[in-house]
Design an enzyme around this catalytic site. Structure first.
Site, PDB file in Angstrom:
ATOM      1  N   ASN A 217       0.850  -1.196   0.000  1.00 56.23           N
ATOM      2  CA  ASN A 217       0.000   0.000   0.000  1.00 56.23           C
ATOM      3  C   ASN A 217       0.882   1.240   0.000  1.00 56.23           C
ATOM      4  O   ASN A 217       2.109   1.149   0.001  1.00 56.23           O
ATOM      5  CB  ASN A 217      -0.971  -0.025   1.183  1.00 56.23           C
ATOM      6  CG  ASN A 217      -0.234  -0.065   2.507  1.00 56.23           C
ATOM      7  OD1 ASN A 217       0.500   0.854   2.852  1.00 56.23           O
ATOM      8  ND2 ASN A 217      -0.418  -1.153   3.251  1.00 56.23           N
ATOM      9  N   ASP A 286      -4.532  -5.857   5.185  1.00 59.01           N
ATOM     10  CA  ASP A 286      -5.635  -6.601   5.796  1.00 59.01           C
ATOM     11  C   ASP A 286      -5.654  -8.057   5.317  1.00 59.01           C
ATOM     12  O   ASP A 286      -6.007  -8.947   6.065  1.00 59.01           O
ATOM     13  CB  ASP A 286      -6.968  -5.933   5.460  1.00 59.01           C
ATOM     14  CG  ASP A 286      -7.104  -4.603   6.184  1.00 59.01           C
ATOM     15  OD1 ASP A 286      -6.751  -4.551   7.378  1.00 59.01           O
ATOM     16  OD2 ASP A 286      -7.518  -3.605   5.549  1.00 59.01           O
ATOM     17  N   LYS A 296       7.773 -17.898 -10.200  1.00 54.60           N
ATOM     18  CA  LYS A 296       7.064 -16.805 -10.855  1.00 54.60           C
ATOM     19  C   LYS A 296       5.899 -17.351 -11.688  1.00 54.60           C
ATOM     20  O   LYS A 296       6.077 -18.300 -12.453  1.00 54.60           O
ATOM     21  CB  LYS A 296       8.043 -16.035 -11.758  1.00 54.60           C
ATOM     22  CG  LYS A 296       7.387 -14.840 -12.420  1.00 54.60           C
ATOM     23  CD  LYS A 296       8.330 -14.111 -13.353  1.00 54.60           C
ATOM     24  CE  LYS A 296       7.567 -13.046 -14.117  1.00 54.60           C
ATOM     25  NZ  LYS A 296       8.333 -12.440 -15.190  1.00 54.60           N
ATOM     26  N   PRO A 314      -3.624 -11.567  10.611  1.00 58.76           N
ATOM     27  CA  PRO A 314      -3.976 -11.393  12.024  1.00 58.76           C
ATOM     28  C   PRO A 314      -3.951  -9.905  12.374  1.00 58.76           C
ATOM     29  O   PRO A 314      -3.158  -9.154  11.813  1.00 58.76           O
ATOM     30  CB  PRO A 314      -2.859 -12.140  12.766  1.00 58.76           C
ATOM     31  CG  PRO A 314      -1.725 -12.211  11.792  1.00 58.76           C
ATOM     32  CD  PRO A 314      -2.339 -12.244  10.421  1.00 58.76           C
ATOM     33  N   ASP A 315      -4.829  -9.472  13.277  1.00 55.26           N
ATOM     34  CA  ASP A 315      -4.800  -8.086  13.736  1.00 55.26           C
ATOM     35  C   ASP A 315      -3.743  -7.980  14.842  1.00 55.26           C
ATOM     36  O   ASP A 315      -3.961  -8.398  15.979  1.00 55.26           O
ATOM     37  CB  ASP A 315      -6.181  -7.654  14.240  1.00 55.26           C
ATOM     38  CG  ASP A 315      -6.230  -6.140  14.422  1.00 55.26           C
ATOM     39  OD1 ASP A 315      -5.281  -5.577  15.009  1.00 55.26           O
ATOM     40  OD2 ASP A 315      -7.204  -5.521  13.948  1.00 55.26           O
ATOM     41  N   ILE A 316      -2.587  -7.444  14.474  1.00 53.04           N
ATOM     42  CA  ILE A 316      -1.441  -7.422  15.396  1.00 53.04           C
ATOM     43  C   ILE A 316      -1.749  -6.557  16.610  1.00 53.04           C
ATOM     44  O   ILE A 316      -1.525  -6.951  17.756  1.00 53.04           O
ATOM     45  CB  ILE A 316      -0.181  -6.868  14.681  1.00 53.04           C
ATOM     46  CG1 ILE A 316       0.056  -7.615  13.365  1.00 53.04           C
ATOM     47  CG2 ILE A 316       1.031  -6.967  15.597  1.00 53.04           C
ATOM     48  CD1 ILE A 316       1.134  -6.983  12.489  1.00 53.04           C
ATOM     49  N   PHE A 336      -3.654   3.454  15.180  1.00 49.86           N
ATOM     50  CA  PHE A 336      -3.863   4.471  14.148  1.00 49.86           C
ATOM     51  C   PHE A 336      -5.040   4.056  13.276  1.00 49.86           C
ATOM     52  O   PHE A 336      -5.318   2.868  13.123  1.00 49.86           O
ATOM     53  CB  PHE A 336      -2.612   4.627  13.269  1.00 49.86           C
ATOM     54  CG  PHE A 336      -1.721   5.748  13.710  1.00 49.86           C
ATOM     55  CD1 PHE A 336      -0.970   5.632  14.867  1.00 49.86           C
ATOM     56  CD2 PHE A 336      -1.649   6.927  12.979  1.00 49.86           C
ATOM     57  CE1 PHE A 336      -0.156   6.672  15.290  1.00 49.86           C
ATOM     58  CE2 PHE A 336      -0.836   7.976  13.390  1.00 49.86           C
ATOM     59  CZ  PHE A 336      -0.092   7.852  14.550  1.00 49.86           C
ATOM     60  N   LYS A 350     -13.076   2.167  15.854  1.00 49.89           N
ATOM     61  CA  LYS A 350     -11.820   1.394  15.791  1.00 49.89           C
ATOM     62  C   LYS A 350     -11.161   1.293  17.160  1.00 49.89           C
ATOM     63  O   LYS A 350     -10.625   0.255  17.524  1.00 49.89           O
ATOM     64  CB  LYS A 350     -10.871   2.046  14.774  1.00 49.89           C
ATOM     65  CG  LYS A 350      -9.788   1.110  14.318  1.00 49.89           C
ATOM     66  CD  LYS A 350      -9.235   1.490  12.965  1.00 49.89           C
ATOM     67  CE  LYS A 350     -10.220   1.194  11.855  1.00 49.89           C
ATOM     68  NZ  LYS A 350      -9.683   1.493  10.530  1.00 49.89           N
ATOM     69  N   LYS A 354     -10.324  -2.321  18.607  1.00 51.07           N
ATOM     70  CA  LYS A 354      -8.936  -2.748  18.855  1.00 51.07           C
ATOM     71  C   LYS A 354      -8.661  -2.898  20.352  1.00 51.07           C
ATOM     72  O   LYS A 354      -7.639  -3.462  20.732  1.00 51.07           O
ATOM     73  CB  LYS A 354      -7.950  -1.711  18.288  1.00 51.07           C
ATOM     74  CG  LYS A 354      -8.154  -1.410  16.808  1.00 51.07           C
ATOM     75  CD  LYS A 354      -7.387  -2.363  15.928  1.00 51.07           C
ATOM     76  CE  LYS A 354      -7.683  -2.098  14.462  1.00 51.07           C
ATOM     77  NZ  LYS A 354      -7.015  -3.031  13.570  1.00 51.07           N
TER      78      LYS A 354
HETATM   79  O1  C5P Z   1      -8.174  -2.221  10.996  1.00 49.96           O
HETATM   80  P1  C5P Z   1      -7.296  -1.123  10.515  1.00 49.96           P
HETATM   81  O2  C5P Z   1      -6.223  -1.585   9.579  1.00 49.96           O
HETATM   82  O3  C5P Z   1      -7.985   0.064   9.983  1.00 49.96           O
HETATM   83  O4  C5P Z   1      -6.588  -0.625  11.865  1.00 49.96           O
HETATM   84  C1  C5P Z   1      -5.514   0.226  11.870  1.00 49.96           C
HETATM   85  C2  C5P Z   1      -4.680   0.022  13.120  1.00 49.96           C
HETATM   86  O5  C5P Z   1      -4.515  -1.367  13.421  1.00 49.96           O
HETATM   87  C3  C5P Z   1      -3.298   0.534  12.962  1.00 49.96           C
HETATM   88  O6  C5P Z   1      -2.823   0.929  14.234  1.00 49.96           O
HETATM   89  C4  C5P Z   1      -2.550  -0.682  12.423  1.00 49.96           C
HETATM   90  O7  C5P Z   1      -1.170  -0.587  12.692  1.00 49.96           O
HETATM   91  C5  C5P Z   1      -3.213  -1.825  13.165  1.00 49.96           C
HETATM   92  N1  C5P Z   1      -3.332  -3.084  12.421  1.00 49.96           N
HETATM   93  C6  C5P Z   1      -2.705  -4.225  12.890  1.00 49.96           C
HETATM   94  N2  C5P Z   1      -2.849  -5.417  12.227  1.00 49.96           N
HETATM   95  C7  C5P Z   1      -3.620  -5.509  11.147  1.00 49.96           C
HETATM   96  C8  C5P Z   1      -4.284  -4.376  10.656  1.00 49.96           C
HETATM   97  C9  C5P Z   1      -4.109  -3.180  11.314  1.00 49.96           C
HETATM   98  O8  C5P Z   1      -1.983  -4.134  13.886  1.00 49.96           O
HETATM   99  N3  C5P Z   1      -3.744  -6.677  10.533  1.00 49.96           N
END
Ligand code: C5P
Length: 408
Positions: A217, A286, A296, A314-316, A336, A350, A354
């Protein structure tokens, strides 16, 4: 950036080949808004001329305690007193081994050492940037002196490592001008995060499709890098986990480079075990291709296009915010949100999703790649706007906000 606007610095040069870097430093200090008064020892004048330093500082250079010129319009012909009285700091760069030993013993047989000895201890800090051959630096006498200078309240900066003018390689080079500038700018920032270990994530992630292609991105990493720098300036120990970006590492910050969201998670989960603050500024992808190809993917001329399927990353941040340390209040997490519209509504949602105490909202297209930004801070009490400014200025404001929350 006018990071040193309003500051008056006395830049002292003692003898060493690193004097050539002091010329660059002088120019950088003036560009950063400081006024600079240069004082040189006789030995320094063997390496670089006062003419050069006068041209760069825009002020006459002093090098002798017997100089009859009036340094401050006081008329008493006492340069060793007058030169330091309105200084915000004296910076000796380069500080030779000999000059440091002189400082240590309160020697005062030349203008620079005399001025250092005569400085008002409470109002004029003394910062020295050592510069010498690696054997001289490693010598127990030098190390003993460094220890005692620190104990005496003198700020002894680190030395650089690498090739030396003498042809040897090792520790003892003077820091580069840009590193010294960063140290001096940091010196004047309030140490509101001293004692903290701040973990920052920054930049995009890269999700491979095959060995030569991937999905990423437009995140430039600039906001996260500015936060890492601001946290370091505020006295924290800082680790920056960066996705693929080509930005220089902020001075004094430990950097771990990662590529994919999974790599980033591994690094962050581990470092979060010892961090006290986690600021998640990375734009983590995402989704990632479900099964990246080992070779390739070839275009075969049939016109068929490969079908890509994705799995969610995974949502870190949510994971770390739900960890034992975070729940026990030992790790303060900041998220963020990069949105395109309805920033407040999305940021509030959010923050809840989170599970973080502080969520920082910004408008994606207005921040990605830019040097400036505007932030919206959302916490349990409501929201506060940080109006458009450079990312470093905003990062310092964010760091101050986090420090205030930690102090409560
Ligand atoms: O869900 P979204 O991507 O909008 O959330 C943004 C926040 O979550 C940011 O702080 C980003 O660093 C964190 N994030 C994460 N893991 C993901 C997606 C987003 O830690 N897979």
């Amino acid at each position: 950036m006018n990071d040193l606007a309003g500051k008056h610095l006395v830049l002292g040069l003692s003898g060493g080949i690193a004097c050539y870097k002091a010329a660059e430093l002088c120019r950088a200090l003036v560009k950063a808004g400081a006024t600079v008064q240069v004082v040189m020892t006789d030995a320094a004048c063997q390496f670089i001329t006062p003419v050069t330093m006068q041209a760069l500082s825009g002020r006459p250079v002093f090098s002798s305690q017997w100089d009859p010129r009036d340094a401050a319009g006081v008329g008493n012909n006492m340069a060793h007193i007058n030169l330091s009285r309105d200084a915000d700091a004296i910076v000796v760069a380069p500080a030779s081994a000999d000059f440091m030993s002189k400082l240590l013993h309160g020697g005062a047989d030349d203008l620079l050492s005399l001025m250092c000895l005569a400085r008002p201890l409470d109002t004029v800090p003394l910062i020295v940037a050592p510069a010498m051959n690696r054997e001289m630096w490693a010598n127990p006498a030098t190390q003993r002196n460094v220890g005692q200078l620190k104990a005496d309240g003198i700020h002894v900066l680190a030395v650089g490592q690498g090739d030396q003018a003498c042809g040897e390689v090792g520790d003892g080079r003077m820091l580069e001008a840009d590193e010294l500038l960063a140290e001096l700018v940091a010196f004047f920032q309030p140490k509101v995060l001293a004692g903290h270990h701040v973990l920052v994530s920054a930049g995009p992630t890269y999700e491979a499709i095959d060995p030569v292609r991937g999905i990423t991105n437009l995140s430039s990493g600039k906001m996260g890098f500015a936060i890492a720098r601001a946290a370091r300036e505020a006295g924290a120990d800082v680790t920056l986990v960066a996705g693929p970006v080509a930005l220089p590492t902020p001075h004094g910050v430990r950097r771990v480079d990662v590529k994919s969201a999974q790599n980033m998670k591994l690094a962050l989960d581990e470092i979060a075990l010892s961090a006290t603050v986690f600021i998640s500024a990375a734009a983590v992808a995402d989704w990632r291709p479900a099964a990246p190809a080992t070779h390739k993917i070839k275009k075969d001329g049939s016109g068929d296009v490969p079908a890509l399927t994705f799995v969610e990353n995974p949502d870190i941040l949510a994971g770390i915010a739900a960890s034992e340390r975070a729940r026990q209040g030992m790790l303060y997490c900041v998220g963020f949100a990069a949105e395109s519209h309805d920033l407040l509504t999305h940021a509030q949602a959010k923050r809840a999703r989170k599970g973080v105490p502080l969520l920082v909202g910004n408008i994606g297209p207005a921040t990605f790649g830019h040097d400036d930004n505007a932030l919206l801070l959302v916490d349990e009490h409501g929201s506060r706007e940080l109006p458009r400014a450079s990312k470093l200025v905003l990062a310092r404001q964010l760091v101050a906000e986090i420090a205030a929350k930690l102090a409560n």
